[in-house]
Motif scaffolding. Structure first.
Motif, PDB file in Angstrom:
ATOM      1  N   UNK A 124       0.839  -1.208   0.000  1.00 51.67           N
ATOM      2  CA  UNK A 124       0.000   0.000   0.000  1.00 51.67           C
ATOM      3  C   UNK A 124       0.872   1.255   0.000  1.00 51.67           C
ATOM      4  N   UNK A 125       2.066   1.162   0.612  1.00 54.13           N
ATOM      5  CA  UNK A 125       3.006   2.287   0.566  1.00 54.13           C
ATOM      6  C   UNK A 125       3.463   2.517  -0.866  1.00 54.13           C
ATOM      7  N   UNK A 126       3.761   1.422  -1.552  1.00 54.76           N
ATOM      8  CA  UNK A 126       4.168   1.530  -2.951  1.00 54.76           C
ATOM      9  C   UNK A 126       3.058   2.166  -3.794  1.00 54.76           C
ATOM     10  N   UNK A 127       1.832   1.695  -3.555  1.00 51.28           N
ATOM     11  CA  UNK A 127       0.689   2.224  -4.313  1.00 51.28           C
ATOM     12  C   UNK A 127       0.487   3.720  -4.043  1.00 51.28           C
ATOM     13  N   UNK A 128       0.685   4.129  -2.791  1.00 54.85           N
ATOM     14  CA  UNK A 128       0.506   5.538  -2.444  1.00 54.85           C
ATOM     15  C   UNK A 128       1.608   6.399  -3.079  1.00 54.85           C
ATOM     16  N   UNK A 129       2.828   5.911  -3.074  1.00 51.84           N
ATOM     17  CA  UNK A 129       3.933   6.652  -3.718  1.00 51.84           C
ATOM     18  C   UNK A 129       3.660   6.816  -5.210  1.00 51.84           C
ATOM     19  N   UNK A 130       3.155   5.787  -5.839  1.00 55.84           N
ATOM     20  CA  UNK A 130       2.841   5.857  -7.263  1.00 55.84           C
ATOM     21  C   UNK A 130       1.756   6.883  -7.521  1.00 55.84           C
ATOM     22  N   UNK A 131       0.777   6.969  -6.610  1.00 58.76           N
ATOM     23  CA  UNK A 131      -0.267   7.966  -6.766  1.00 58.76           C
ATOM     24  C   UNK A 131       0.299   9.369  -6.716  1.00 58.76           C
ATOM     25  N   UNK A 132       1.228   9.611  -5.801  1.00 59.31           N
ATOM     26  CA  UNK A 132       1.814  10.942  -5.652  1.00 59.31           C
ATOM     27  C   UNK A 132       2.690  11.296  -6.844  1.00 59.31           C
ATOM     28  N   UNK A 133       3.385  10.308  -7.408  1.00 63.39           N
ATOM     29  CA  UNK A 133       4.304  10.577  -8.520  1.00 63.39           C
ATOM     30  C   UNK A 133       3.568  10.804  -9.839  1.00 63.39           C
ATOM     31  N   UNK A 134       2.325  10.367  -9.926  1.00 62.46           N
ATOM     32  CA  UNK A 134       1.602  10.550 -11.196  1.00 62.46           C
ATOM     33  C   UNK A 134       1.286  12.013 -11.456  1.00 62.46           C
TER      34      UNK A 134
END
Length: 406
Positions: free
Chosen positions: A396-406
């Motif tokens: 979920x941390x990975x998924x959240x980081x990906x959301x921020x980087x988009x």
């Protein structure tokens, strides 16, 4: 048939429960009450014009006692049902030695009082005090003792001078004297002395702290929601404001009862993501002195249950899973209510973006910090399930980081 307004400004309804058949039922028709749906005006008139009923709390030291025992009530106006007595009784000890009990018969909540005296370890109430007025027929319901006559199969008025209770030295427990399944504390009609089908026996009352309305954490962050529901018996559709605040797996809801919009209840999110609101939560005491609770029901012949909502994260909507929600004067298993509704939803008016874990309107590094803290603490709230795989972990941390980087 005499009309008997069961609860002050209450909608009252009874249905067959999984009740102990511990009360005898008379062969002849039961003289019980047609239900008054909205009797607030009538009750006010009755109370104002009848000085023989104590409707206001007397001066003195108030104490609260948890009720235990067996209580009777009329089921579907044709038979007698029994449940374990629930809720609390308020008692006032006056300076002159008088003692007042509010609603001495457990399943009849009107907010009215009877007056007695204490002598040593005994509290005695004169028999025949008025507790309710049927205004239409100008008849009182009184409090006294009744016994079961097996020969004629009927409840008979018992000619006694007083109702007696025993109180412990420290006032921590009160016990109703001289009752059993065939000798009961009862409400009866003044003209015929016929049983109203409200009665108690084996009653004990244990001292408790004053019931308090739920207060959420002072720093609770809340968001506005809207409660929509279908009300029982074709009454108007509910569409009222609500608030929800979440702390870990705890969910605080204000406005679950539209009749008590300022009151809060607390639930927990389970492993499946459902919101569970424990049955019998105390909301508040109404101005008439009647306590209010919330509880759920799935089938009419079963016991009361916790209130369950499923949660749709995408639409930020809680949907009622429990068949009925009742706003009631007692927390036990009897179906009696001020309001009953079903098919409710609690929908967010301002949807929180998925991933905004601190509710500040922005998805950024602060939310990553919140998520890591949650994972380290072993939290499983659905708000932390960023990748929506029903597990809260490092993915979920990975998924959240990906959301921020988009």
């Amino acid at each position: 048939m005499k009309k008997f307004y069961i609860f002050a400004i209450a909608i009252a309804c009874t249905a067959t429960m999984m009740a102990q058949k511990t009360f005898h039922t008379a062969k002849q028709p039961v003289m019980v009450p047609a239900v008054q749906k909205n009797s607030s005006q009538l009750i006010s008139t009755a109370n104002g014009s009848d000085n023989s009923i104590i409707t206001s709390q007397p001066d003195g030291i108030e104490k609260y006692y948890l009720r235990k025992g067996i209580s009777a009530y009329p089921d579907n106006y044709s038979s007698l049902e029994a449940v374990k007595t629930s809720g609390y009784m308020k008692v006032v000890f006056a300076a002159d030695g008088s003692v007042y009990f509010r609603d001495p018969v457990g399943e009849f909540q009107s907010g009215h009082w009877i007056k007695g005296t204490m002598n040593g370890n005994k509290i005695s109430f004169p028999e025949g005090q008025n507790i309710w007025l049927d205004e239409e027929n100008n008849l009182h319901a009184k409090v006294g003792m009744m016994y079961w006559d097996a020969d004629i199969e009927n409840w008979i008025y018992k000619n006694v001078t007083e109702i007696s209770y025993t109180i412990s030295t420290d006032s921590s427990e009160i016990k109703l004297d001289n009752t059993n399944a065939e000798n009961i504390l009862a409400m009866y009609w003044e003209d015929s002395k016929a049983f109203t089908y409200y009665g108690d026996y084996n009653s004990t009352y244990s001292l408790i702290d004053k019931p308090e309305t739920l207060t959420p954490p002072a720093d609770l962050k809340t968001m506005p929601y809207k409660l929509n529901a279908k009300v029982f018996e074709d009454e108007p559709i509910i569409n009222t404001p609500a608030k929800i605040g979440i702390v870990d797996n705890e969910v605080y809801i204000q406005g679950l009862s539209p009749m008590h919009p300022n009151c809060w209840v607390k639930g927990m999110v389970d492993e499946q993501g459902s919101l569970i609101i424990p049955k019998g939560q105390f909301l508040e005491e109404r101005t008439e002195g009647i306590p209010v609770y919330v509880k759920g029901l799935d089938k009419s012949n079963e016991e009361m249950v916790d209130i369950v909502y499923t949660y749709d994260k995408t639409n930020d909507t809680y949907t009622q899973k429990t068949r009925w929600i009742f706003v009631c004067p007692t927390p036990g298993n009897r179906i009696s209510y001020f309001q009953c509704y079903t098919q409710s939803t609690i929908s967010g008016e301002n949807k929180i973006p998925h991933g905004d874990l601190n509710n500040d309107g922005v998805i950024d590094v602060k939310d990553i910090t919140e998520l890591v803290k949650a994972i380290l603490a072993g939290k499983s709230n659905v708000m932390y399930d960023i990748d929506t795989n029903s597990v809260v972990d490092v993915s979920d941390v990975t998924a959240l980081i990906n959301m921020i980087l988009k």
